[in-house]
Design an enzyme around this catalytic site. Structure first.
Site, PDB file in Angstrom:
ATOM      1  N   LYS A 180       0.852  -1.105  -0.119  1.00 59.28           N
ATOM      2  CA  LYS A 180      -0.103  -0.153   0.183  1.00 59.28           C
ATOM      3  C   LYS A 180       0.974   1.205  -0.047  1.00 59.28           C
ATOM      4  O   LYS A 180       1.485   1.608   1.103  1.00 59.28           O
ATOM      5  CB  LYS A 180      -0.996  -0.138   1.153  1.00 59.28           C
ATOM      6  CG  LYS A 180      -2.019   0.974   0.979  1.00 59.28           C
ATOM      7  CD  LYS A 180      -2.392   1.820   2.226  1.00 59.28           C
ATOM      8  CE  LYS A 180      -1.666   2.827   2.959  1.00 59.28           C
ATOM      9  NZ  LYS A 180      -1.446   3.959   1.943  1.00 59.28           N
ATOM     10  N   GLU A 256      11.030   1.726   9.712  1.00 54.33           N
ATOM     11  CA  GLU A 256      11.835   2.989   9.304  1.00 54.33           C
ATOM     12  C   GLU A 256      11.010   4.214   9.539  1.00 54.33           C
ATOM     13  O   GLU A 256      10.246   4.518   8.859  1.00 54.33           O
ATOM     14  CB  GLU A 256      12.329   2.857   7.680  1.00 54.33           C
ATOM     15  CG  GLU A 256      13.252   1.506   7.607  1.00 54.33           C
ATOM     16  CD  GLU A 256      14.669   1.511   8.059  1.00 54.33           C
ATOM     17  OE1 GLU A 256      15.125   0.518   8.013  1.00 54.33           O
ATOM     18  OE2 GLU A 256      14.711   2.709   8.634  1.00 54.33           O
ATOM     19  N   CYS A 290      14.237  11.414   5.005  1.00 57.24           N
ATOM     20  CA  CYS A 290      14.496  11.003   6.399  1.00 57.24           C
ATOM     21  C   CYS A 290      15.691  11.100   7.091  1.00 57.24           C
ATOM     22  O   CYS A 290      15.864  11.425   8.108  1.00 57.24           O
ATOM     23  CB  CYS A 290      13.918   9.586   6.780  1.00 57.24           C
ATOM     24  SG  CYS A 290      14.924   8.611   5.881  1.00 57.24           S
ATOM     25  N   GLU A 392      10.552  16.836  14.402  1.00 52.30           N
ATOM     26  CA  GLU A 392      10.764  16.857  12.898  1.00 52.30           C
ATOM     27  C   GLU A 392      10.038  17.487  12.114  1.00 52.30           C
ATOM     28  O   GLU A 392       8.698  17.583  12.396  1.00 52.30           O
ATOM     29  CB  GLU A 392      10.614  15.165  12.710  1.00 52.30           C
ATOM     30  CG  GLU A 392      10.735  15.151  11.135  1.00 52.30           C
ATOM     31  CD  GLU A 392      10.724  13.505  10.557  1.00 52.30           C
ATOM     32  OE1 GLU A 392       9.516  12.949  10.623  1.00 52.30           O
ATOM     33  OE2 GLU A 392      11.465  12.815  10.028  1.00 52.30           O
TER      34      GLU A 392
HETATM   35  N1  LIG Z   1      13.424   6.127   8.361  1.00 41.23           N
HETATM   36  C1  LIG Z   1      13.094   5.905   7.067  1.00 41.23           C
HETATM   37  O1  LIG Z   1      13.975   5.163   6.234  1.00 41.23           O
HETATM   38  C2  LIG Z   1      12.283   6.701   6.451  1.00 41.23           C
HETATM   39  C3  LIG Z   1      12.146   7.001   5.014  1.00 41.23           C
HETATM   40  C4  LIG Z   1      11.296   7.869   4.563  1.00 41.23           C
HETATM   41  C5  LIG Z   1      10.297   8.547   5.174  1.00 41.23           C
HETATM   42  N2  LIG Z   1      10.416   8.274   6.718  1.00 41.23           N
HETATM   43  C6  LIG Z   1       9.433   9.229   7.646  1.00 41.23           C
HETATM   44  O2  LIG Z   1       8.060   9.211   6.944  1.00 41.23           O
HETATM   45  C7  LIG Z   1       7.519  10.376   7.253  1.00 41.23           C
HETATM   46  C8  LIG Z   1       6.897  10.888   5.947  1.00 41.23           C
HETATM   47  O3  LIG Z   1       6.145   9.938   5.211  1.00 41.23           O
HETATM   48  P1  LIG Z   1       4.630  10.127   5.458  1.00 41.23           P
HETATM   49  O4  LIG Z   1       4.030  11.140   5.846  1.00 41.23           O
HETATM   50  O5  LIG Z   1       3.984   9.082   4.209  1.00 41.23           O
HETATM   51  O6  LIG Z   1       4.405   9.197   6.653  1.00 41.23           O
HETATM   52  P2  LIG Z   1       2.955   8.573   7.466  1.00 41.23           P
HETATM   53  O7  LIG Z   1       3.311   7.905   8.598  1.00 41.23           O
HETATM   54  O8  LIG Z   1       1.932   9.697   7.400  1.00 41.23           O
HETATM   55  O9  LIG Z   1       2.565   7.412   6.195  1.00 41.23           O
HETATM   56  C9  LIG Z   1       3.494   6.735   5.602  1.00 41.23           C
HETATM   57  C10 LIG Z   1       2.321   5.446   5.266  1.00 41.23           C
HETATM   58  O10 LIG Z   1       1.545   4.833   6.105  1.00 41.23           O
HETATM   59  C11 LIG Z   1       0.061   4.838   5.882  1.00 41.23           C
HETATM   60  N3  LIG Z   1      -0.499   5.093   7.415  1.00 41.23           N
HETATM   61  C12 LIG Z   1      -0.935   6.229   7.832  1.00 41.23           C
HETATM   62  N4  LIG Z   1      -1.363   5.804   9.079  1.00 41.23           N
HETATM   63  C13 LIG Z   1      -1.418   4.503   9.009  1.00 41.23           C
HETATM   64  C14 LIG Z   1      -2.270   3.372   9.929  1.00 41.23           C
HETATM   65  N5  LIG Z   1      -2.822   3.911  11.098  1.00 41.23           N
HETATM   66  N6  LIG Z   1      -2.240   2.214   9.607  1.00 41.23           N
HETATM   67  C15 LIG Z   1      -1.601   1.674   8.519  1.00 41.23           C
HETATM   68  N7  LIG Z   1      -0.856   2.541   7.679  1.00 41.23           N
HETATM   69  C16 LIG Z   1      -0.930   4.050   7.795  1.00 41.23           C
HETATM   70  C17 LIG Z   1       0.076   5.987   4.998  1.00 41.23           C
HETATM   71  O11 LIG Z   1      -1.000   5.874   4.196  1.00 41.23           O
HETATM   72  C18 LIG Z   1       1.335   5.885   4.193  1.00 41.23           C
HETATM   73  O12 LIG Z   1       1.298   4.758   3.249  1.00 41.23           O
HETATM   74  C19 LIG Z   1       8.542  11.376   7.889  1.00 41.23           C
HETATM   75  O13 LIG Z   1       8.441  11.146   9.392  1.00 41.23           O
HETATM   76  C20 LIG Z   1       9.858  10.619   7.791  1.00 41.23           C
HETATM   77  O14 LIG Z   1      10.908  10.826   8.612  1.00 41.23           O
HETATM   78  C21 LIG Z   1      11.376   7.659   7.190  1.00 41.23           C
HETATM   79  O1  LIG Z   2      13.412   9.313   3.249  1.00 35.69           O
HETATM   80  C1  LIG Z   2      14.322   8.316   3.582  1.00 35.69           C
HETATM   81  C2  LIG Z   2      15.330   7.854   2.784  1.00 35.69           C
HETATM   82  C3  LIG Z   2      15.486   6.523   2.815  1.00 35.69           C
HETATM   83  C4  LIG Z   2      16.543   5.957   1.855  1.00 35.69           C
HETATM   84  C5  LIG Z   2      16.637   4.746   1.887  1.00 35.69           C
HETATM   85  O2  LIG Z   2      16.149   3.832   2.448  1.00 35.69           O
HETATM   86  C6  LIG Z   2      17.972   4.257   0.874  1.00 35.69           C
HETATM   87  O3  LIG Z   2      18.571   4.931   0.362  1.00 35.69           O
HETATM   88  O4  LIG Z   2      17.903   3.059   0.895  1.00 35.69           O
END
Ligand SMILES: NC(=O)c1ccc[n+]([C@@H]2O[C@H](COP(=O)([O-])OP(=O)(O)OC[C@H]3O[C@@H](n4cnc5c(N)ncnc54)[C@H](O)[C@@H]3O)[C@@H](O)[C@H]2O)c1
Ligand SMILES: O=C/C=C/C=C(\O)C(=O)O
Length: 488
Positions: A180, A256, A290, A392
């Site tokens: 998803k 992540e 991230c 963040e």
């Molecule tokens: N650590 C990493 O590798 C990494 C990488 C990319 C983004 N991020 C983090 O992601 C965030 C930004 O992404 P975002 O806004 O899409 O995050 P988000 O948590 O709002 O959504 C991520 C995904 O989860 C789904 N989702 C949301 N609530 C849910 C629930 N209750 N149950 C199941 N699925 C649910 C969303 O539809 C989406 O597909 C930032 O905090 C960023 O730091 C982390």
């Molecule tokens: O926003 C987060 C970025 C993650 C990047 C990776 O997981 C990668 O480079 O493999």
């Protein structure tokens, strides 16, 4: 896929299907609606889970490792064959620059399939010749079986990259998947389903359902009794919600999550390299990575000079049409996210920050004024306790603070509820190793940022996640080892 009259369907059991409701897909450059996306209901998710189970117990479960990995290589070739379509789709959903989409996001989609297909083929198992009381000895060896049916839930910032970063190892390890993608970025996931279909991946192996989180496809997946594991990338608070949903079934989780990453610039750093490197780690993808830096600590002797130099870098960024080859930064992903980032811009002033540059919305005098744009922003003067230093933002913003000693710099950098990435800028090799060991972070770069070897452990501590992805770490999560002891 026709981007003008885009209609994005689910992909379930080898077929593209609609459902009962849909939602608009919007381009954040100018707020125009570029299509509609079907929203999966419970019945759609149930069908996808059942198809994945059937494939796991059928053709895919019986397929050889070599057969599976050959298909993954076909998928990589399929992505590259439709490279321009993927780039256009990623840019239309996110507004990210052509540079970002064509040099990072889409190439990594193909690379992720190749690295895990190759690692799965070359990874052996463990075997021990064991002593026994009667002296005859025993042989202990382990085999890896797939976890089973895996739910993959991915975010909007690097849509194809982060979806395939999970999908590729899950499939290489023999699992079947229901994915998803974020409701903000459905397009490249749907293109990927077309590529998987055309590459000959059997029906039910990869399923795609569109929708939101709570009360929608995300929640239907994470609470589904026939899901064997969940892998999620997104906000830390969403991770908490998914942990609650998965608790009843004690499901394996790979998380992540968020970050509030620090960069430390020491007095002996290559100044020009550090300025350019910090500008890149703060403003890449509009700060929507991230791993981006939101806290910068600079030795007091360099502080004023560094702030001025980073301001110059921020002002030189081309914030413009994503399709122009020299554009550095596009809009944020959505109006909702822009409102969040602007709320932190306002909060920074309320908390007493010096706004060195930015802090508002750029004016273009054209259609972009209807998009989700913000200015690249640099702050100084806040205490470490300020919310803008602790929370963040996930936008093109950083706070710069001075330090005098190593101890002070490390203490400030580690004083966070997150622990994802850190960057050290120093020419002193001993200091680089010594302090890299002391950083509370899963990933530490020295004199670089976002240099990636896909075999390395990737992930964070504390609120930044659970587990590691990358190389053998991903394959280990998506596998269930069985140890077998044969008495000789
Ligand atoms: N650590 C990493 O590798 C990494 C990488 C990319 C983004 N991020 C983090 O992601 C965030 C930004 O992404 P975002 O806004 O899409 O995050 P988000 O948590 O709002 O959504 C991520 C995904 O989860 C789904 N989702 C949301 N609530 C849910 C629930 N209750 N149950 C199941 N699925 C649910 C969303 O539809 C989406 O597909 C930032 O905090 C960023 O730091 C982390
Ligand atoms: O926003 C987060 C970025 C993650 C990047 C990776 O997981 C990668 O480079 O493999």
């Amino acid at each position: 896929m026709d981007m003008d009259t885009q209609e994005l369907k689910h992909y379930v059991n080898g077929e593209f299907t609609s459902s009962s409701t849909h939602f608009p897909n919007t381009n954040p450059v100018d707020g125009t609606e570029i299509g509609r996306v079907w929203e999966a209901d419970q019945a759609t998710v149930d069908r996808a889970v059942a198809a994945a189970r059937q494939a796991l117990e059928g053709e895919w479960g019986k397929m050889s490792q070599a057969g599976r990995c050959a298909l993954l290589h076909n998928v990589a070739e399929g992505i590259e064959a439709r490279f321009d379509e993927f780039v256009a789709a990623e840019m239309a959903d996110t507004g990210k620059s052509l540079i970002q989409a064509s040099t990072i996001d889409i190439p990594r989609g193909a690379a992720n399939f190749r690295i895990f297909a190759d690692m799965a083929m070359s990874q052996g198992g463990e075997c021990f010749q064991s002593p026994t009381p009667d002296g005859s000895g025993a042989l202990n060896y382990s085999i890896n079986k797939p976890l089973g049916v895996v739910a993959v839930i991915s975010p909007w910032n690097l849509p194809l990259l982060l979806l395939t970063w999970k999908l590729a190892p899950a499939l290489a390890a023999g699992n079947t998947v229901i994915a998803k993608p974020s409701e903000e970025t459905p397009s490249t996931a749907t293109l990927l389903a077309e590529v998987m279909h055309d590459a000959g991946v059997p029906a039910g192996v990869f399923n795609l359902v569109h929708g939101f989180g709570p009360g929608s496809a995300g929640e239907f997946l994470t609470t589904h009794p026939d899901i064997d594991a969940i892998t999620f990338t997104g906000e830390s608070r969403t991770g908490s919600a998914i942990m609650r949903a998965a608790a009843e079934g004690v499901k394996p989780l790979s998380f992540e999550l968020g970050g509030k990453n620090a960069a430390i610039v020491f007095d002996d750093a290559d100044f020009e390299a550090a300025v350019a490197g910090v500008a890149r780690s703060v403003f890449t993808n509009g700060g929507q990575v991230c791993l981006c830096t939101e806290r910068v600590y600079v030795h007091a002797s360099l502080f004023d000079r560094f702030v001025a130099a980073l301001k110059e870098q921020a002002l030189s960024l081309k914030v413009g049409w994503p399709s122009e080859p020299d554009t550095d930064m596009g809009p944020l992903i959505s109006f909702e996210h822009r409102d969040k980032v602007l709320s932190y811009y306002r909060l920074a002033r309320e908390e007493g920050a010096n706004v060195i540059t930015g802090g508002g919305v750029p004016h273009f005098g054209d259609a972009r004024d209807k998009g989700a744009w913000v200015e690249p922003t640099i702050l100084t003067g806040l205490p470490e306790s300020a919310r803008c230093v602790r929370e963040e933002v996930f936008g093109p913003i950083c706070h710069i603070a001075p330090f005098d000693t190593e101890e002070e710099a490390v203490a400030m950098a580690n004083d966070s509820r997150y622990g994802l990435a850190a960057v050290l800028w120093t020419r002193d090799l001993s200091r680089a190793h010594r302090l890299a060991h002391r950083m509370d972070a899963g990933i530490v770069w020295v004199n670089s940022w976002y240099l990636r070897d896909l075999r390395t452990p990737f992930g964070g501590t504390k609120l930044s996640g659970i587990g590691r992805e990358g190389g053998r770490h991903s394959l280990a999560f998506y596998s269930e080892p069985t140890n077998i002891c044969i008495k000789l």
